[in-house]
Write a protein that holds these residues in place. Structure first.
Motif, PDB file in Angstrom:
ATOM      1  N   ASP A 338       2.901 101.490 -23.889  1.00 31.37           N
ATOM      2  CA  ASP A 338       2.165 102.493 -23.103  1.00 31.37           C
ATOM      3  C   ASP A 338       1.758 103.643 -24.007  1.00 31.37           C
ATOM      4  O   ASP A 338       1.947 104.802 -23.685  1.00 31.37           O
ATOM      5  N   CYS A 340      -0.493 106.245 -25.926  1.00 30.40           N
ATOM      6  CA  CYS A 340      -1.728 106.989 -25.697  1.00 30.40           C
ATOM      7  C   CYS A 340      -2.060 107.756 -26.975  1.00 30.40           C
ATOM      8  O   CYS A 340      -1.193 108.441 -27.543  1.00 30.40           O
ATOM      9  N   ARG A 343      -8.757 109.926 -28.196  1.00 27.82           N
ATOM     10  CA  ARG A 343      -9.843 108.949 -28.070  1.00 27.82           C
ATOM     11  C   ARG A 343     -10.455 108.616 -29.425  1.00 27.82           C
ATOM     12  O   ARG A 343     -10.863 107.480 -29.669  1.00 27.82           O
ATOM     13  N   ALA A 368      -6.591  98.697 -21.528  1.00 27.06           N
ATOM     14  CA  ALA A 368      -6.488 100.137 -21.776  1.00 27.06           C
ATOM     15  C   ALA A 368      -7.327 100.937 -20.798  1.00 27.06           C
ATOM     16  O   ALA A 368      -8.403 100.498 -20.374  1.00 27.06           O
ATOM     17  N   HIS A 369      -6.807 102.109 -20.452  1.00 25.44           N
ATOM     18  CA  HIS A 369      -7.628 103.149 -19.839  1.00 25.44           C
ATOM     19  C   HIS A 369      -8.332 103.832 -21.016  1.00 25.44           C
ATOM     20  O   HIS A 369      -7.918 104.900 -21.493  1.00 25.44           O
ATOM     21  N   ASP A 372      -9.223 107.529 -21.624  1.00 21.90           N
ATOM     22  CA  ASP A 372      -8.117 108.462 -21.872  1.00 21.90           C
ATOM     23  C   ASP A 372      -7.435 108.218 -23.208  1.00 21.90           C
ATOM     24  O   ASP A 372      -6.527 108.965 -23.574  1.00 21.90           O
ATOM     25  N   ASN A 374      -5.477 105.787 -23.465  1.00 20.67           N
ATOM     26  CA  ASN A 374      -4.181 105.277 -23.005  1.00 20.67           C
ATOM     27  C   ASN A 374      -4.214 103.748 -23.019  1.00 20.67           C
ATOM     28  O   ASN A 374      -4.891 103.127 -22.207  1.00 20.67           O
ATOM     29  N   THR A 375      -3.471 103.157 -23.951  1.00 21.22           N
ATOM     30  CA  THR A 375      -3.510 101.716 -24.134  1.00 21.22           C
ATOM     31  C   THR A 375      -2.221 101.059 -23.648  1.00 21.22           C
ATOM     32  O   THR A 375      -1.154 101.674 -23.655  1.00 21.22           O
ATOM     33  N   GLY A 408      -0.512 110.289 -31.412  1.00 21.64           N
ATOM     34  CA  GLY A 408      -0.407 110.005 -29.992  1.00 21.64           C
ATOM     35  C   GLY A 408       0.985 110.231 -29.440  1.00 21.64           C
ATOM     36  O   GLY A 408       1.820 110.926 -30.037  1.00 21.64           O
ATOM     37  N   GLY A 412       1.924 107.257 -21.922  1.00 23.09           N
ATOM     38  CA  GLY A 412       0.883 108.014 -21.258  1.00 23.09           C
ATOM     39  C   GLY A 412       1.086 108.114 -19.759  1.00 23.09           C
ATOM     40  O   GLY A 412       0.643 109.073 -19.137  1.00 23.09           O
ATOM     41  N   GLU A 413       1.780 107.116 -19.162  1.00 23.48           N
ATOM     42  CA  GLU A 413       1.914 107.130 -17.705  1.00 23.48           C
ATOM     43  C   GLU A 413       3.088 106.313 -17.176  1.00 23.48           C
ATOM     44  O   GLU A 413       3.401 106.399 -15.995  1.00 23.48           O
TER      45      GLU A 413
END
Length: 455
Positions: A338, A340, A343, A368-369, A372, A374-375, A408, A412-413
């Motif tokens: 997770d 991030c 970019r 990935a998002h 953001d 966020n991978t 990073g 990220g979440e």
């Protein structure tokens, strides 16, 4: 244990306290792999705030650990039981208490499912934007505990930006109210934000005031095929640098695309090395998509295909939401990272993950998002193959180290839980770690709340 269970039953209905080992064992873990879990003494399923307070007062008095849980869709082991604990499952506290269109907020209990809330507020012309991939199962309490994100965060932000106030039962059973339901408010320290992402280590959320937004127009999406994942990363950088604000900007590498096709038979293009999905919910989404399509072609996209309507757009999003279960099916198990990164460093991370996969002789799919940074590099492995398991753990750590080296963060979440606890110290540094531990001791001096998690 007999004293614990007897005392719990004094303030809870009999059916709310579960002690059958065959049943309590099913509450021992969330969806993360490679995370230790203990054997709970019992599981309690309260329906009211007073019942939660009784549980915490009892556990505090007997110095018994408490592990709060939502739907257990987490991916870091944060909801895993420890030996002799009370598992405090909040799924029965599932009422939407209020929807306020004037003040654009909702008041909910922690067991409300994300998708249930989204559909309820839609009836009022409103939206609750945070939408994790597990939105049909995950609960608002779990989202708050992990600081969850989702597909739409590139435009609308993450859970922390929508939590206005909380009712929290502290370790000793006291009830704390934080925040507000006004549009503005800066009185005192921001304790609300402190609880968001704390993974049940500071208190148990029993009520939340959530900000809502006007429902956006239907979004329109496009899919762009790239000859490499890093080229797709460069396209993401170009889109954001040009000032566009897509409602989502998602990436799936070739491994993920093939896995989704195998699971869903959706017919995604398997000739691509990376598929970028962009969507807009603006007044003129077709014009925005045309501009983004041009940037994708300039970055090397071999094909750019806009959806004809909202139904086709929804199919693309369904493919993206299927990515993690599809990757799990590749080898029978997975470890989901997770990481991030900024970019601007996304392409570097994607290339680095591919190299880690080759070096460790493993299949690693990346979704990935992307908007953001966020991978979710997902290490696929056969759990019955000891050597492959060991290489999977090694690759997982290498990916986190790569993310930190690129400026990073290790999560990220998904949160820290058990899975990334040792890596948190590296990210925070000694002073940051000391301050966070001091905060935890202030809220929970006996250390009974979710021990062994985060710090």
């Amino acid at each position: 244990m007999s004293t614990l269970v007897a005392t719990l039953r004094e303030g809870l209905p009999g059916e709310a306290v579960l002690t059958d080992p065959a049943i309590t064992a099913s509450y021992a873990t969330d969806m993360a792999g490679f995370c230790p879990a203990g054997t709970p003494a019992c599981v309690v399923l309260p329906r009211t705030v007073d019942e939660v307070r009784h549980v915490l007062r009892t556990a505090h008095g007997l110095r018994v650990p408490v592990v709060p849980q939502g739907a257990r869709t987490g991916l870091s082991g944060a909801a895993n039981a420890v030996d002799g604990c009370v598992v405090l499952s909040l799924v029965r506290m599932d009422r939407i208490l209020e929807i306020d269109p004037v003040n654009r907020c909702a008041v909910v209990e922690p067991g409300v499912v994300n998708a249930t809330l989204s559909r309820a507020v839609a009836a009022h012309g409103l939206a609750y934007p945070p939408d994790p991939s597990s939105w049909e199962q995950c609960t608002i309490g779990g989202n708050i505990g992990t600081g969850a994100g989702g597909l739409c965060c590139v435009k609308y932000g993450v859970t922390a930006e929508y939590v206005l106030g909380l009712d929290v039962v502290l370790a000793d059973g006291r009830l704390l109210r934080t925040g507000r339901r006004t549009a503005k408010g800066v009185a005192g320290y921001d304790l609300t934000r402190l609880f968001v992402g704390s993974e049940g280590t500071l208190g148990v959320v029993v009520r939340a005031v959530l900000a809502l937004r006007p429902a956006p127009p239907p979004q329109l999406a496009l899919a762009a095929e790239f000859p490499s994942a890093s080229a797709a990363g460069e396209a993401v950088a170009a889109v954001m640098a040009a000032g566009h604000t897509p409602s989502l900007l998602e990436l799936m590498d070739a491994t993920t695309v093939r896995a989704v096709n195998e699971l869903t038979r959706m017919g995604l293009p398997e000739t691509t090395q990376a598929l970028l999905i962009a969507a807009f919910d603006t007044p003129d989404p077709a014009a925005d998509l045309a501009a983004v399509g041009g940037l994708c072609r300039a970055a090397g996209a071999t094909e750019v295909v806009p959806a004809d309507d909202a139904a086709e757009s929804d199919l693309l999003l369904a493919a993206r939401r299927a990515a993690l279960p599809a990757l799990e099916a590749v080898r029978g198990s997975m470890m989901i990272d997770d990481v991030c990164v900024p970019r601007s460093r996304l392409a570097g991370l994607l290339d680095g993950v591919a190299a880690i996969g080759r070096r460790n002789r493993l299949t690693i799919g990346v979704c990935a998002h992307a908007g953001d940074g966020n991978t979710h590099p997902t290490v696929c492995f056969d759990p019955a193959d000891e050597g492959e398991r060991e290489r999977a753990q090694e690759a997982f750590g290498e990916i986190m180290a790569l993310g930190l080296d690129l400026g990073g963060t290790i999560t990220g979440e998904h949160g820290v839980g058990v899975l990334k606890r040792d890596w948190l110290a590296r990210e925070l540094g000694p002073v940051g770690l000391e301050m966070q531990r001091a905060i935890r001791r202030t809220f929970d001096p006996l250390g009974i709340l979710n021990p062994g998690k985060v710090l």
